[in-house]
Design an enzyme around this catalytic site. Sequence first.
Site, PDB file in Angstrom:
ATOM      1  CG  ASP A 114     -59.461  57.537 -18.127  1.00 51.19           C
ATOM      2  OD1 ASP A 114     -60.494  56.859 -18.626  1.00 51.19           O
ATOM      3  OD2 ASP A 114     -59.699  57.732 -16.886  1.00 51.19           O
ATOM      4  NE  ARG A 144     -54.326  64.766 -11.967  1.00 47.03           N
ATOM      5  CZ  ARG A 144     -54.257  63.659 -12.145  1.00 47.03           C
ATOM      6  NH1 ARG A 144     -53.024  63.187 -12.660  1.00 47.03           N
ATOM      7  NH2 ARG A 144     -54.806  62.467 -12.161  1.00 47.03           N
ATOM      8  CG  ASP A 179     -57.586  64.965 -11.953  1.00 46.91           C
ATOM      9  OD1 ASP A 179     -57.259  65.783 -11.045  1.00 46.91           O
ATOM     10  OD2 ASP A 179     -57.943  63.745 -11.954  1.00 46.91           O
ATOM     11  CB  SER A 217     -60.588  56.090 -11.795  1.00 43.98           C
ATOM     12  OG  SER A 217     -59.758  57.028 -12.202  1.00 43.98           O
TER      13      SER A 217
HETATM   14  N1  ARG Z   1     -61.294  63.649  -6.044  1.00 43.33           N
HETATM   15  C1  ARG Z   1     -59.940  63.518  -6.054  1.00 43.33           C
HETATM   16  C2  ARG Z   1     -59.608  64.959  -6.422  1.00 43.33           C
HETATM   17  O1  ARG Z   1     -60.266  65.918  -7.046  1.00 43.33           O
HETATM   18  C3  ARG Z   1     -59.260  62.499  -6.725  1.00 43.33           C
HETATM   19  C4  ARG Z   1     -59.133  62.464  -8.123  1.00 43.33           C
HETATM   20  C5  ARG Z   1     -58.611  61.761  -8.750  1.00 43.33           C
HETATM   21  N2  ARG Z   1     -58.272  61.424 -10.161  1.00 43.33           N
HETATM   22  C6  ARG Z   1     -58.155  60.104 -10.943  1.00 43.33           C
HETATM   23  N3  ARG Z   1     -58.028  60.524 -12.035  1.00 43.33           N
HETATM   24  N4  ARG Z   1     -58.584  59.227 -10.278  1.00 43.33           N
HETATM   25  O2  ARG Z   1     -58.221  65.486  -6.351  1.00 43.33           O
END
Ligand code: ARG
Length: 393
Positions: free
Chosen positions: A12, A92, A121, A172
């Site tokens: 990404d 994050r 995110d 991912s």
């Molecule tokens: N579902 C999880 C969360 O919202 C994991 C997110 C993972 N993000 C990613 N860019 N792969 O915390």
Amino acid sequence: MKVVLAFSGGLDTSVCLKLLQDKYEADVVTLAVNVGQDPEKLEEIKEKAEKLGAIKHKSFDLTKEFVENYVFKSIKANGLYEGYPLSTALARYPIAVRLVKEAHKEKADAVAHGCTGKGNDQFRFDTTISLQDPDLEIIAPVRELNLTRSWEIGYAKEQGIPIPVDIDQPYSIDENLWGRSIEGGNLEDPKNEPPEEIYELTQSPSEAPDPEVIEVEFEEGIPINLNGKKMDGVSLITKLNQIAGEHGVGRIDMIEDRALGLKSRENYEAPAATVILTAHKALEKLVLTRDELKFKESVDSLWADLVYRGSWFDPLREDLDAFIDNTQERVTGQVRVKLDHGSARVVSLESPFSLHEPELVSFEEFGFDQQESTGAIKFQSLQGRIFRKRQGE
Ligand code: ARG
């Protein structure tokens, strides 16, 4: 236009780096933040950023800050969202804060991130960025241009962006010291069992060695000692990830409700987090009162929802932390946990603040006059008895 992009070197953000130059005609400064991944990766990320045209690359190791300012708070709050340890969410925030800081230093016109318009995110990044600097423009190319993963793979191939070989549908993956999340590819369909290849931190529970008991000592809600050795947070979690991972502890496969309401299939590996949160919760049960525990459970759940949905910097999170911190003054003691083929079970608890009074609860000792309890029981049914009587009238 000058943009600072949060860059992980994954698909990404690599695609974003190229698009920002080609479609947004921006000069891009890339920012890589380590929150507990292999530090060697930082060097690779830098090379990749430079190869893909970044005018400058900056990297920071924020692992210690991440653990001490975010993970420790999450431990005190038993930070679980729908049953799994919050990890991506927690990491994050320090990244977003640093992104704004570097944008100011670089006198950039905007910041950018690689989040899609479907996940959580984006909530965490955008909310944090706008709270730090409401005037800073946020560019999210994947979301703005409505990109799909297969489009990104095609574009990457065309632009010479390196992607993992032999996989047409790469997962991912997001990783930090507190956990690793794996989504996408054929895992998207809940009917598909996760293949063994997705795991990196844990060994298959069926191949785990003989059960082992480990000891974690907490001081005011924070783990400070592992198996008799005093350790700082980063070393303790690193070591425990390795021990518990070997026992296959911390694999989670679940259907999750995202911030937007979408249900998604998620896989996690969080060996240390699983052990520490299990131990912490058990210790709380020994030292907090029944009413404190009940109230704290609702506080914890609200805390996790806020953090999951991007509201770390909401005043309510700080208010909840004030209550949580006050309860943690007594969450001190030793917890032994048996790691057994994927499970982590508390087998022993000790604390100077224990509310467990052996002679009161024992079958063998007096402690108090047992006949006194009959009065209390009678009053427990007082209103019920009046209700029945009225019904019978
Ligand atoms: N579902 C999880 C969360 O919202 C994991 C997110 C993972 N993000 C990613 N860019 N792969 O915390």
